[in-house]
Design an enzyme around this catalytic site. Structure first.
Site, PDB file in Angstrom:
ATOM      1  N   CYS A   4       0.864  -1.174   0.000  1.00  0.00           N
ATOM      2  CA  CYS A   4       0.000   0.000   0.000  1.00  0.00           C
ATOM      3  C   CYS A   4       0.905   1.230   0.000  1.00  0.00           C
ATOM      4  O   CYS A   4       2.048   1.167  -0.428  1.00  0.00           O
ATOM      5  CB  CYS A   4      -0.951  -0.011   1.193  1.00  0.00           C
ATOM      6  SG  CYS A   4      -0.116  -0.024   2.774  1.00  0.00           S
ATOM      7  N   HIS A  42      43.268   6.412  22.768  1.00  0.00           N
ATOM      8  CA  HIS A  42      41.793   6.388  22.895  1.00  0.00           C
ATOM      9  C   HIS A  42      41.402   7.282  24.074  1.00  0.00           C
ATOM     10  O   HIS A  42      41.611   6.924  25.236  1.00  0.00           O
ATOM     11  CB  HIS A  42      41.300   4.960  23.119  1.00  0.00           C
ATOM     12  CG  HIS A  42      39.822   4.804  22.935  1.00  0.00           C
ATOM     13  ND1 HIS A  42      38.896   5.300  23.824  1.00  0.00           N
ATOM     14  CD2 HIS A  42      39.110   4.211  21.940  1.00  0.00           C
ATOM     15  CE1 HIS A  42      37.675   5.005  23.404  1.00  0.00           C
ATOM     16  NE2 HIS A  42      37.775   4.349  22.259  1.00  0.00           N
TER      17      HIS A  42
END
Length: 679
Positions: free
Chosen positions: A28, A594
């Site tokens: 649809c 990091h």
């Protein structure tokens, strides 16, 4: 590399149980509509993990609806072109044999009836949407610009406006032909014969019979019927333009007639005699019986609504938006759409669309609040669902993405929706809002309502009520909310782990010429890339880093705000979020810095990346600036691992700085060449 559409389509085929599990597939405006052989094989949770999937709803015992939003046709096309779906593709092109199963009772008659209505109107939806916006343009030219009266007779319209009216009337006047075709196709009958039957009732020859017919008054004020004797029997001559019930009945009759004819007519001549006999039988049957019955059915529903409207337009305006949340999931709103079109053709106005707008905007209010909550939670799947529903609703007037993506998945949300419907309906009822054109109730079509200001107040109240209730009370039960947040946390942890693996992989040595494949023969010293307090790697508050899974080295609890190059080299990895940077030092040692733990989740907030991948850097050159306070405020540790990620290609790694204070540039680590054992 496969496109996102192709990848998602493959994912859908896999998680519904494979192509062999698909009995039929349609779509649809927003949904892929599957009928499955075994519904239990479909993995709903896995389907919903794809961000392109806005929601999944089971329907009956065999149906599955996958909400994809406005791009549903693209996914449908890719799925149908998939080699695995090749057999099903034949059913889409020539569905007669495949779709007969539904009528024979493969699915429950109630489920199939709703499916039949929805799939009949679904292909026409595009044309209806386009026509409704052309209507909106003409209404704006009337109400806002005062160029030309939209409702003036065609004889009083300038040629340009007559042509513009023809552009939208083409869809509504010839709607029976479109519905006849799509309904026949859904049932498995020939769609062109299904279109030809109602087309016969729109021809000048049929309408010309009015000239020799007698007038018959009807129950609808201002409407008359015409009767003329054909084959010695009274035939009612009516204007079938815009009617939907007669072609629906004709298509159902065509299915049974074709099925019977194919049993008795040899296949070699079916192409000639099946359509010939079908037209010969069903055009008169529609003109004499099914046409008047279909119009009578539409009039009966309309009369019930007229009665309620005559009793109290206010009550009707309150009832309609409270009914729609229950009608739309069942597909029962389509007959009301047909009544709206009938109202416009017979009365010149419609009294359903205004109250319907209250339901739509209450729905859009809920889904917009869900978007706000999802942004606050970092809930990416629901953010995708709610954003798609909000835009499809506010700009297109389509409620299905919101309904299937949120409301039917979280039933508590109905208690946020219905108050908005009630408030909006009351205000629309007070202003007695009427529509003078068939439009989809979105922000773009407000001017089609009269009075448009009263309508605007009503839909704003509906939207605001449901939005604030959802924002204040949430759209989930306590258990649903906790489960969803736990899932978000788990997915975030998994993403973090994957990010660390990706960082480590980025640091692995790439293929180089044989002459430089081995590490240098000299030791390499690594300077501290930032000031702070050195700690053993085992004390870093992250299991992967502490275990040395990413690399060997130390941690630094920083007291500054800048990361600098630990030696001369080249930037190997510079993450856009700024939370990590990798350097390949001269000599071949690869160093990962990091900044903080799990800081990838900050999405770059508090970090300023100063270099790019491939840049040449010198000792002490700034690489990243960061805000320690922002890291801690976000709930993360600022401890920064400094790691040698290709340590396995080297010999011993020595920590040159004991735990304690360190300044940027101080000697931190030393990596020695690997010593080959004698043979």
């Amino acid at each position: 590399m496969a496109s996102t559409t192709a990848t998602t389509s493959e994912h859908i085929i896999k998680e519904i149980g494979g192509a062999a599990n698909v009995a039929s597939l349609t779509h649809c405006a927003t949904r892929l509509r599957f009928q499955l052989h075994d519904q239990s094989k479909a993995d709903v949770a896995a389907l919903e993990k794809d961000p392109a999937v806005l929601g999944v709803v089971k329907q009956g015992d065999t149906g599955l609806q996958v909400i994809m939003g406005g791009a549903v046709a693209d996914y449908y096309g890719v799925i149908m072109r998939s080699p695995a779906m090749a057999g099903l593709g034949e059913s889409d092109k020539a569905p007669a044999k495949k779709e007969y199963g539904g009528v024979r009772g493969k699915y429950s008659w109630l489920d199939y009836s709703f499916e039949f209505l929805s799939d009949t109107f679904r292909p026409v939806l595009w044309a209806l949407l386009g026509a409704s916006l052309i209507i909106t343009m003409l209404v704006l030219a009337d109400n806002a610009l005062h160029w030309q009266n939209f409702r003036a007779p065609m004889s009083e319209q300038p040629p340009t406006y007559q042509f513009m009216h023809a552009m939208w009337r083409s869809v509504f006047y010839f709607l029976p032909i479109m519905v006849g075709a799509t309904a026949a196709r859904k049932l498995g009958a020939n769609e062109w014969v299904g279109a030809a039957i109602p087309a016969a009732l729109l021809t000048p020859e049929f309408m010309g019979l009015k000239d020799v017919a007698r007038e018959i008054p009807t129950a609808v004020e201002g409407s008359v019927q015409y009767q003329v004797d054909v084959f010695g029997l009274p035939m009612t001559i009516q204007d079938y333009g815009g009617q939907v019930f007669p072609p629906l009945l004709a298509a159902i009759a065509l299915f049974f007639v074709e099925k019977a004819l194919k049993k008795i007519i040899p296949s070699a001549v079916q192409m000639v005699f099946v359509p010939f006999i079908s037209l010969l039988v069903l055009i008169p049957a529609t003109a004499f019986i099914m046409g008047p019955v279909g119009i009578g059915l539409g009039n009966a529903i309309a009369q019930g609504l007229f009665w309620l409207n005559d009793l109290s337009p206010f009550i009707l305006a309150v009832v309609i938006p409270l009914l729609y949340p229950f009608l739309v999931p069942l597909g029962l709103h389509w007959p009301l759409n047909a009544i709206m079109i009938v109202n416009l053709s017979t009365l010149g106005y419609d009294f359903i669309q205004g109250p319907m707008g209250a339901w739509n905007f209450a729905c859009f209010g809920v889904v917009t609040a869900v978007l706000v909550l999802s942004l606050k939670e970092g809930n990416k799947p629901m953010r995708q669902v709610s954003a798609g529903g909000m835009f499809a609703g506010l700009l297109g007037g389509i409620s299905e993405p919101s309904l299937y993506g949120v409301l039917l998945r979280f039933r508590k949300s109905y208690w946020r929706l219905l108050p908005g419907c009630l408030v909006g309906g009351i205000i629309v009822g007070i202003f007695d809002v009427k529509a003078y054109a068939f439009v989809f109730t979105s922000l773009l079509t407000v001017s089609a309502m009269d009075p448009w200001l009263g309508y605007g107040i009503g839909i704003a109240a509906a939207f605001g009520t449901s939005f604030l209730l959802t924002l204040a009370l949430d759209y989930r039960t306590k258990e649903e909310r906790e489960a969803m947040r736990a899932q978000i946390a788990a997915e975030r942890e998994a993403a973090n782990a994957e990010e660390e693996r990706r960082i480590a992989a980025a640091q692995q040595p790439t293929a180089e010429p044989a002459a430089s494949a081995d590490p240098a023969s000299e030791s390499v010293r690594i300077a501290a890339p930032l000031s702070g307090r050195v700690m053993r790697l085992a004390d870093v508050p992250d299991e992967a880093f502490a275990a040395g899974a990413v690399g060997k080295g130390v941690g630094i609890d920083p007291d500054g705000d800048t990361v600098v190059a630990p030696g001369p080299g080249t930037v190997m990895a510079a993450f856009p979020t700024g939370h990590a940077v990798g350097i390949k030092l001269d000599g071949g040692v690869q160093v990962l810095i990091h900044i903080g733990i799990d800081t990838v989740n900050m999405e770059g907030r508090g970090f300023e990346l100063l270099v790019s991948k491939g840049d040449r850097v010198e000792p002490g050159q700034p690489l990243v600036r960061f805000d320690r306070a922002a890291i801690e405020a976000a709930g993360y540790s600022p401890v920064t691992p400094v790691l040698v990620t290709n340590h396995k290609k080297w010999g011993p790694l020595t920590e040159l700085r004991a735990p304690g204070a360190v300044r940027a540039g101080d000697a931190l680590l030393e990596v020695r060449p690997k010593v080959e054992e004698p043979a």
